[in-house]
Design a protein around this motif. Sequence first.
Motif, mmCIF file in Angstrom:
data_model
loop_
_atom_site.group_PDB
_atom_site.id
_atom_site.type_symbol
_atom_site.label_atom_id
_atom_site.label_comp_id
_atom_site.label_asym_id
_atom_site.label_seq_id
_atom_site.Cartn_x
_atom_site.Cartn_y
_atom_site.Cartn_z
ATOM 1 N N ASN A 149 0.803 -1.225 0.000
ATOM 2 C CA ASN A 149 0.000 0.000 0.000
ATOM 3 C C ASN A 149 0.837 1.275 0.000
ATOM 4 N N ILE A 150 2.141 1.152 0.145
ATOM 5 C CA ILE A 150 3.014 2.327 0.180
ATOM 6 C C ILE A 150 3.234 2.817 -1.246
ATOM 7 N N SER A 151 2.954 4.101 -1.467
ATOM 8 C CA SER A 151 3.128 4.658 -2.809
ATOM 9 C C SER A 151 4.360 5.550 -2.914
ATOM 10 N N SER A 152 4.879 6.031 -1.781
ATOM 11 C CA SER A 152 6.021 6.929 -1.828
ATOM 12 C C SER A 152 6.747 6.930 -0.493
ATOM 13 N N VAL A 153 8.069 7.085 -0.545
ATOM 14 C CA VAL A 153 8.890 7.226 0.655
ATOM 15 C C VAL A 153 9.851 8.380 0.399
ATOM 16 N N THR A 154 9.790 9.407 1.243
ATOM 17 C CA THR A 154 10.674 10.556 1.092
ATOM 18 C C THR A 154 11.308 10.895 2.438
ATOM 19 N N THR A 155 12.352 11.707 2.397
ATOM 20 C CA THR A 155 12.958 12.205 3.626
ATOM 21 C C THR A 155 13.042 13.716 3.560
ATOM 22 N N LYS A 156 12.965 14.337 4.732
ATOM 23 C CA LYS A 156 13.162 15.783 4.823
ATOM 24 C C LYS A 156 13.707 16.103 6.206
ATOM 25 N N ARG A 157 14.579 17.089 6.264
ATOM 26 C CA ARG A 157 15.160 17.500 7.554
ATOM 27 C C ARG A 157 14.055 18.023 8.452
ATOM 28 N N ASP A 158 14.153 17.682 9.733
ATOM 29 C CA ASP A 158 13.159 18.094 10.718
ATOM 30 C C ASP A 158 13.904 18.601 11.951
ATOM 31 N N GLY A 159 14.493 19.768 11.832
ATOM 32 C CA GLY A 159 15.254 20.340 12.935
ATOM 33 C C GLY A 159 16.735 20.042 12.801
ATOM 34 N N LEU A 160 17.474 20.353 13.857
ATOM 35 C CA LEU A 160 18.921 20.191 13.832
ATOM 36 C C LEU A 160 19.360 18.744 13.962
ATOM 37 N N ARG A 161 18.589 17.931 14.696
ATOM 38 C CA ARG A 161 19.020 16.566 14.979
ATOM 39 C C ARG A 161 18.209 15.495 14.275
ATOM 40 N N PHE A 162 17.084 15.850 13.676
ATOM 41 C CA PHE A 162 16.184 14.827 13.171
ATOM 42 C C PHE A 162 15.874 14.972 11.682
ATOM 43 N N THR A 163 15.488 13.846 11.093
ATOM 44 C CA THR A 163 14.991 13.779 9.732
ATOM 45 C C THR A 163 13.664 13.045 9.777
ATOM 46 N N ALA A 164 12.697 13.513 9.011
ATOM 47 C CA ALA A 164 11.403 12.834 8.918
ATOM 48 C C ALA A 164 11.421 11.941 7.689
ATOM 49 N N VAL A 165 11.166 10.652 7.914
ATOM 50 C CA VAL A 165 10.998 9.710 6.810
ATOM 51 C C VAL A 165 9.486 9.634 6.591
ATOM 52 N N GLN A 166 9.036 10.174 5.471
ATOM 53 C CA GLN A 166 7.603 10.274 5.196
ATOM 54 C C GLN A 166 7.170 9.093 4.325
ATOM 55 N N VAL A 167 6.199 8.323 4.850
ATOM 56 C CA VAL A 167 5.655 7.162 4.145
ATOM 57 C C VAL A 167 4.229 7.517 3.730
ATOM 58 N N VAL A 168 3.995 7.514 2.411
ATOM 59 C CA VAL A 168 2.695 7.901 1.870
ATOM 60 C C VAL A 168 1.979 6.653 1.367
ATOM 61 N N THR A 169 0.721 6.496 1.802
ATOM 62 C CA THR A 169 -0.129 5.417 1.309
ATOM 63 C C THR A 169 -1.357 6.052 0.689
#
Length: 182
Positions: free
Chosen positions: A71-91
């Motif tokens: 069901n996953i259609s996309s996986v992206t990453t984006k910086r989320d502050g100084l220490r974190f990255t958000a791995v975005q899972v789109v369904t």
Amino acid sequence: MTSDIPLLQFKSHIAGKNATVQIFSDRVEWERPRGVSGGKLTAGLLTSGVSLLATGVRSGRAGTEMIPIKNISSVTTKRDGLRFTAVQVVTSGNTIDFRVGHNEARPIKDLLTELVLGSHPSQQASAASEPALASPAPEPPPAPASATSSLAADLEKLAELRERGILTDEEFAAQKSRLLGM
């Protein structure tokens, strides 16, 4: 046959709670524990417990969730502050952000991308271990026109995956070269 041993396990901050996330060859699961948030605890300390008495100690945001890999259609990453990255899972009906350290984000994205594309070794092993119902007859060689249309369809699928952000330009070029036999 699916395995109950995760390919990868990590901690993530999801919707205000720390969660334990497990990635299997066929699904992604996570569990948010029930408990008091840091903000609620701080408010309780600052008000000498009055806010905790007024709002209660238990949090209702605990739970589990599962997304099938198919069901996953996309996986992206984006910086989320100084220490974190958000791995975005789109369904088709949901988007989940797994908030992890910068060094954890790339391996998570790469694993999910391989699983979505069906190219992870665990998926190849499970397909090979399924017993055949009958010995298949040898397939005749495909007609040249069929091979060309199949190749074109595969190239179109790769281009679509690149446009949706599932493949990087480098991954696209590598897969294209593999398909073209270069």
